[in-house]
Each structure stands twice: as C-alpha cells, then as structure tokens.
Write an enzyme that holds these catalytic residues in place. Structure first.
Site, mmCIF file in Angstrom:
data_model
loop_
_atom_site.group_PDB
_atom_site.id
_atom_site.type_symbol
_atom_site.label_atom_id
_atom_site.label_comp_id
_atom_site.label_asym_id
_atom_site.label_seq_id
_atom_site.Cartn_x
_atom_site.Cartn_y
_atom_site.Cartn_z
ATOM 1 N N ASP A 118 0.861 5.011 -20.218
ATOM 2 C CA ASP A 118 0.542 3.655 -20.642
ATOM 3 C C ASP A 118 0.145 3.600 -22.119
ATOM 4 O OD1 ASP A 118 0.111 0.938 -19.528
ATOM 5 O OD2 ASP A 118 -1.941 1.241 -20.215
ATOM 6 N N ASP A 151 0.833 -1.201 0.000
ATOM 7 C CA ASP A 151 0.000 0.000 0.000
ATOM 8 C C ASP A 151 0.870 1.253 0.000
ATOM 9 O OD1 ASP A 151 0.788 -0.014 2.766
ATOM 10 O OD2 ASP A 151 -0.891 -1.381 3.152
ATOM 11 N N ASP A 207 1.432 6.898 -13.133
ATOM 12 C CA ASP A 207 1.011 6.188 -14.329
ATOM 13 C C ASP A 207 -0.231 6.873 -14.897
ATOM 14 O OD1 ASP A 207 0.951 3.839 -16.127
ATOM 15 O OD2 ASP A 207 2.055 2.879 -14.493
ATOM 16 N N HIS A 261 6.989 -4.368 -14.484
ATOM 17 C CA HIS A 261 5.920 -5.220 -13.954
ATOM 18 C C HIS A 261 5.291 -6.113 -15.025
ATOM 19 C CE1 HIS A 261 4.022 -1.870 -15.821
ATOM 20 N NE2 HIS A 261 2.845 -2.439 -15.730
ATOM 21 N N ASP A 262 5.646 -5.910 -16.290
ATOM 22 C CA ASP A 262 5.091 -6.730 -17.373
ATOM 23 C C ASP A 262 6.086 -7.759 -17.899
ATOM 24 O OD1 ASP A 262 2.697 -5.272 -17.451
ATOM 25 O OD2 ASP A 262 3.492 -3.845 -18.906
ATOM 26 N N GLU A 312 4.981 4.887 -23.037
ATOM 27 C CA GLU A 312 5.133 3.463 -23.331
ATOM 28 C C GLU A 312 4.674 3.261 -24.778
ATOM 29 O OE1 GLU A 312 3.837 -0.881 -21.520
ATOM 30 O OE2 GLU A 312 2.317 0.604 -21.960
HETATM 31 O O1 TEU Z 1 1.319 -2.610 -20.985
HETATM 32 C C1 TEU Z 1 1.199 -2.778 -22.356
HETATM 33 C C2 TEU Z 1 1.569 -4.160 -22.717
HETATM 34 O O2 TEU Z 1 0.821 -4.926 -23.230
HETATM 35 C C3 TEU Z 1 2.899 -4.645 -22.308
HETATM 36 O O3 TEU Z 1 2.697 -5.812 -21.580
HETATM 37 C C4 TEU Z 1 3.770 -4.937 -23.480
HETATM 38 O O4 TEU Z 1 4.878 -5.595 -23.040
HETATM 39 C C5 TEU Z 1 4.274 -3.725 -24.173
HETATM 40 O O5 TEU Z 1 3.735 -2.626 -23.685
HETATM 41 C C6 TEU Z 1 3.972 -3.632 -25.623
HETATM 42 O O6 TEU Z 1 3.765 -4.754 -26.320
HETATM 43 C C7 TEU Z 1 0.624 -1.675 -20.257
HETATM 44 C C8 TEU Z 1 0.833 -1.936 -18.775
HETATM 45 O O7 TEU Z 1 2.186 -1.819 -18.467
HETATM 46 C C9 TEU Z 1 0.267 -3.281 -18.454
HETATM 47 O O8 TEU Z 1 0.505 -3.660 -17.132
HETATM 48 C C10 TEU Z 1 -1.225 -3.228 -18.738
HETATM 49 O O9 TEU Z 1 -1.776 -4.493 -18.568
HETATM 50 C C11 TEU Z 1 -1.513 -2.757 -20.155
HETATM 51 O O10 TEU Z 1 -0.751 -1.636 -20.530
HETATM 52 C C12 TEU Z 1 -2.944 -2.345 -20.279
HETATM 53 O O11 TEU Z 1 -3.164 -1.157 -19.598
#
Ligand code: TEU
Length: 545
Positions: free
Chosen positions: A200, A29, A98, A315-316, A251
């Site tokens: 994002d 949190d 974000d 995180h992805d 992004e």
């Molecule tokens: O991510 C976009 C996404 O799909 C990434 O996982 C990918 O690796 C890259 O951006 C492009 O292919 C963002 C966030 O970081 C993610 O956590 C969200 O799930 C997504 O957008 C949707 O908001």
C-alpha cells in the site's frame, strides 16, 4: 528478458468484505473466499491478492490497522486464514497479502503509546510537530482524505501527521526501531508461507525533509517519491524480501516511468512490479490518445529493464466497464474488449472481483448508502462550505470508491446470494441480469472470455514477454498494436467506440489466424486486409514472420 512466474501470472483481487458471506453478518469473510476458491480457480488465475484482513477499527475498510499480526473478527480467525492459505496452495495458486505500513490505525498500541506523552519511548515512532509560528498546523499540506495532513492532539500540544484519514497516523520510517518492527512483522507472514505482498502506498514512506509549505497544496504529490524512499526499500529487500521466492507489487502514486524504474529496475533490488496511477488517478474518463501515450512511455521506459502491471480498476476505482467502457447496450462487448486490452498490454494483468462478469458501478440515491471514507469526508467538507448537498453528491458519485465495493453478484436471489443477512453496503440492483450463476451457464459469457484469455497467456510467451508497438497512434477510437517475440507476432485490434469502423490491417497480417475475438462470426483467417470492426469489437491475430 528474465523469465519469472510473477510476470506470467494473472492476479485476481479479492476484496473479501464484499466477496461472499458465510456467517450472515453482512460482511464477506475468509471462509467465504475458501468456499469460492474453485470458482476463482476455474478462471485460471495464478495469484490471489487479498485486501487487508488484519485487526482494524475499520474506518478505512481495513487500511487502518490496529494489530498487524491478528485477523479482524469480521474476516474470521487466524485459523480460517491458515486454512485459506492451504486451500489456495492446494489448488496450485498463490496468495499475496496487503502490506499497509505507511500508517497504522490511531488505535494501534504503538500510536496509543506515542500520543501518551512527549517522553514516551514510542513518541518518535510517528511524526509529531509543534504548531507553526502563527499557531495552527505546521504546514499547508492536504491529505488524501482531509483538508490538512496535521491533527492537533490536546494532550501534548503537538500535531501528528497523517497522509490519509485522521484515524490513520503515518509511521516515522526514519526511526530504525519502526523499520525493524515492520520487517519482523513481514517475516511473520512470509514464514507462514505467503507468496508476496501488495504494498500500500509504499512510495509515501519517506517524507519531504523539513515539511516545507507547498505552492499547490491540492496537488498532494509532495506526499510521495521523496528522497530516502529507495534506501528504505533497499533495506527492506536486503533484510526481508530477497530471502523468499515471492512477488512484490508496490502501489506507487505520482510516479513517472523514469522514477518507476528506480522502484522495479531489475538491477535495483527493491520491488518486482508496481501499480502506477497515470490511468486510474489521472484519466477520469476514457481518453484513447492519452492512454496510448501512457502505454508507450511506460513501455519505452521499462521494457527489458523492469516490470509493469496492467489494471483499470480495483477497490479504489470505479468499475472499468462503467468508467472506461460502455455499461449499457454494449456492456458485454465492452467488458470483453477491455479485458483483451489489459491482458495483452505489457505487464502482469490484474482482475478485480466481479470484473469477470462485467459488474458495473452504482448510483445510490442517498449519501447514507455510501460508506467510502474518502467520499464521505469530501462530502462533509464541500457541504460544510455551504454548497448544495445534492449537487455535491452527484459530483462525487462517479468516482466514489464504493462503485467497486458493492457485493459480488452470485445469483438472482435476495442480495444476489452474497449474504443471508443485511449486506454492509447495498447490492447493485442489476444483480438479476448480471450474476455469476448466469455467467457460468452461458458459454459466450464474459467469464469464459476471461478464462480463454488467461489460458492463452499460459500457452503463448509472446503475450507475456513480447515487445510492443502501437500501429494506431493518433486514432481516437481504434487501437491496434503488436506484441512480437521470436518470430511470432500477435496483432491486437480494438474498436473502443459505439460505432462500426473500417480498418486496414497491416500487410504482414495476411493469412494471420484469429486467436480470440468478441464477435462470434469473425473469419478465422485474414484474407482481406480491409475489414470492419463492429462496436467494441476486439480481436487478436497471430502470424509468424
Ligand atoms: O490507496 C491509495 C489511494 O489513495 C488510492 O485511492 C489512489 O487511487 C492511488 O493510490 C494514488 O493516488 C491505498 C488503498 O488502496 C486504499 O484503499 C486506502 O484507503 C489507502 O491506500 C490508505 O491506506
């Protein structure tokens, strides 16, 4: 080259739900972030990027927002958030938030209204289409998380468009009211004093005119970089961004260096920096030659004209030492090598929480232990085709987004000291060996290596602004490059392999001084050009010309 604070900065990403839990509900949190700010500060970073804390049904861990101007209960309250901002600033750090404006949650009141009837004033805030002539979805596009970008809505007999999950309908940026509402929301946060946005999938805002069928629907690249995107970003800049001293990082999936400059070119008035995905999305495992090529083309495309970011995980994406390094025998050396690389390549470096102690990916036994909606949906889809569930699980594990989402390992007590309750996602079982407490006690730890790298960045402009030259093209294991500025040259040598390798240093480096290295016994001055690099050895030398 123009000097800017966000070029010199190091950014630390806080995925708060897995950072530190203060109320025992099993989720990290905002108060947990506040409690650990001194830890973050100790690393020496300048900026914190906080993943979405907004009100959300949490289908996609906060990326499905139902109210942009309030804080979700799991994270805390707006008061907590205000305290966080103050405490960050009090420690001379900055906070970027974000910004998720390609889509909202399907629970957002805007969407609730939009879906209520075709005549509703907010109908056009989202993208609605009739079924195709044959019936069925309007086109053959795949979304990131589902087999189709279209979801049928019984009530009005039309489909709505979603680039991600069904619960994440895309906003219609063509509608000026949508743009105004988003710009107002951005000002709300900026006026509170935040220092910028991580945006994002910002290049997805403009949709391809006419929504034509794709020849290769699985290559979802038609979702991004479409005509009209730059007009939206220029309007956003004009109406909002340029009025604040902030940093923006977009992004931007599917982007080439050429197109990248359109987003961040210093003459463009759009964004400051970007994340491209030529590594994280398109390089499933380490490929030295490809990596060098990516660095070269981005450098050549951007140097002096626009600014890049450097990251190998977030995180992805699976933790870097697991995905791109060696998380076994050479974990500590490998983590330090990757850090050396990211902090010395051109662009602003990002650290994802836990990276600084060399946290690794996970291998859970059951799909039940995984939470990532991208992985879960894909699992359902594949198993639905009649495939063997165990096989599908094994296939999806290495790149599951949960690899990086397990809780930060603070100490060797229960649940790694992350929570007194039940963590929302299991803790990596290796927390007894890999944890913050242990890292802080060991002067040779990965943590202190990061600290040193970051302090070097503060003292040496060459690390930030220097030009880049690869001296090792064609070599699959060794990476040797220079950064040079105003007569000062930094020579970076990396052995990205499990074997020792001989190497000849360039003539000019005779007499060079060692700035940092990940083996303790390296000579401080280059006397012989012939040298041997140990497995995963990294060194930085400095010399003047
Ligand atoms: O991510 C976009 C996404 O799909 C990434 O996982 C990918 O690796 C890259 O951006 C492009 O292919 C963002 C966030 O970081 C993610 O956590 C969200 O799930 C997504 O957008 C949707 O908001």
């Amino acid at each position: 080259m123009n000097k800017r604070w966000w070029k010199e900065a190091v950014v630390y990403q806080v995925y708060w739900r897995s950072f530190f839990d203060t109320d025992g509900d099993g989720y990290g949190d905002i108060r947990g972030v506040i409690e650990k700010l001194d830890y973050i500060k100790k690393l020496g970073v300048d900026v914190i990027w906080l993943n979405p804390v907004y009100e959300s049904p949490d289908k996609d861990n906060g990326y499905d927002i139902s109210d942009y101007q309030s804080v979700m209960d799991k994270a805390g309250s707006m008061d907590d958030w205000e305290n966080l901002l103050n405490e960050v600033h009090r420690r001379d750090m900055k906070l970027i938030m974000d910004l998720v404006v390609n889509h909202t949650s399907d629970q957002h009141p805007w969407f609730q209204e939009s879906r209520s009837s075709k005549e509703n004033p907010k109908r056009d805030w989202y993208i609605w289409k009739d079924p195709s002539a044959e019936g069925g979805p309007p086109n053959n596009w795949r979304s990131y998380f589902t087999p189709s970008t279209w979801e049928y809505d019984e009530k009005t007999g039309q489909y709505y468009f979603h680039s991600f999950a069904v619960e994440q309908p895309d906003l219609n940026w063509r509608n000026p009211e949508v743009r105004e509402a988003i710009f107002d929301m951005m000002k709300f946060w900026l006026d509170k004093g935040i220092d910028g946005f991580r945006m994002d999938v910002i290049n997805l805002l403009a949709k391809l005119e006419g929504f034509p069928d794709a020849e290769q629907p699985e290559k979802i690249n038609y979702l991004g970089n479409n005509p009209g995107i730059h007009a939206y970003l220029q309007e956003m800049n004009e109406k909002v961004l340029r009025h604040y001293d902030i940093m923006t990082v977009g992004e931007i999936p599917f982007v080439t260096p050429e197109d990248g400059l359109k987003y961040v070119g210093e003459d463009r008035d759009e964004l400051h920096t970007l994340f491209h995905f030529e590594v994280a999305d398109d390089m499933p495992t380490w490929d030295m030659l490809r990596f060098k090529e990516i660095q070269k083309t981005w450098y050549e495309g951007m140097y002096g004209k626009g600014w890049n970011s450097q990251f190998l995980n977030n995180h992805d994406h699976t933790r870097q030492v697991t995905r791109y390094g060696n998380d076994g025998e050479y974990r500590e050396k490998s983590a330090k090598l990757l850090a050396t690389m990211i902090h010395t390549l051109p662009g602003t470096p990002y650290i994802f929480q836990g990276e600084e102690i060399g946290m690794t990916g996970v291998d859970f036994d059951s799909i039940e232990d995984y939470h990532d909606i991208a992985m879960k949906n894909k699992y359902e889809e594949e198993v639905g085709k009649g495939r063997d569930p165990q096989k599908v699980l094994e296939e999806l594990k290495p790149l599951s987004r949960d690899n990086s989402r397990t809780p930060v390992q603070w100490d060797n007590t229960k649940h790694a000291g992350f929570t007194d309750g039940e963590p929302w996602i299991p803790v990596n079982p290796n927390y007894k060996e890999i944890n913050v407490e242990q890292a802080l006690e060991d002067p040779t730890s990965i943590f202190y290596y990061y600290q040193k790298l970051i302090s070097l960045r503060k003292e040496n402009d060459v690390m930030v602004y220097g030009n880049y030259e690869d001296l090792s093209e064609g070599d699959e294991r060794l990476y040797m490059y220079t950064r040079s500025l105003d007569g000062v040259t930094w020579l970076v040598v990396l052995n990205h392999s499990d074997e020792a390798h001989d190497l000849e240093l360039p003539e000019e480096s005779k007499g060079a001084q060692l700035m940092i290295g990940n083996y303790g016994d390296t000579e401080k001055t280059v006397r012989e050009l012939e040298t041997t690099l140990q497995p995963h050895e990294a060194r930085i030398y400095e010399y003047t010309n």
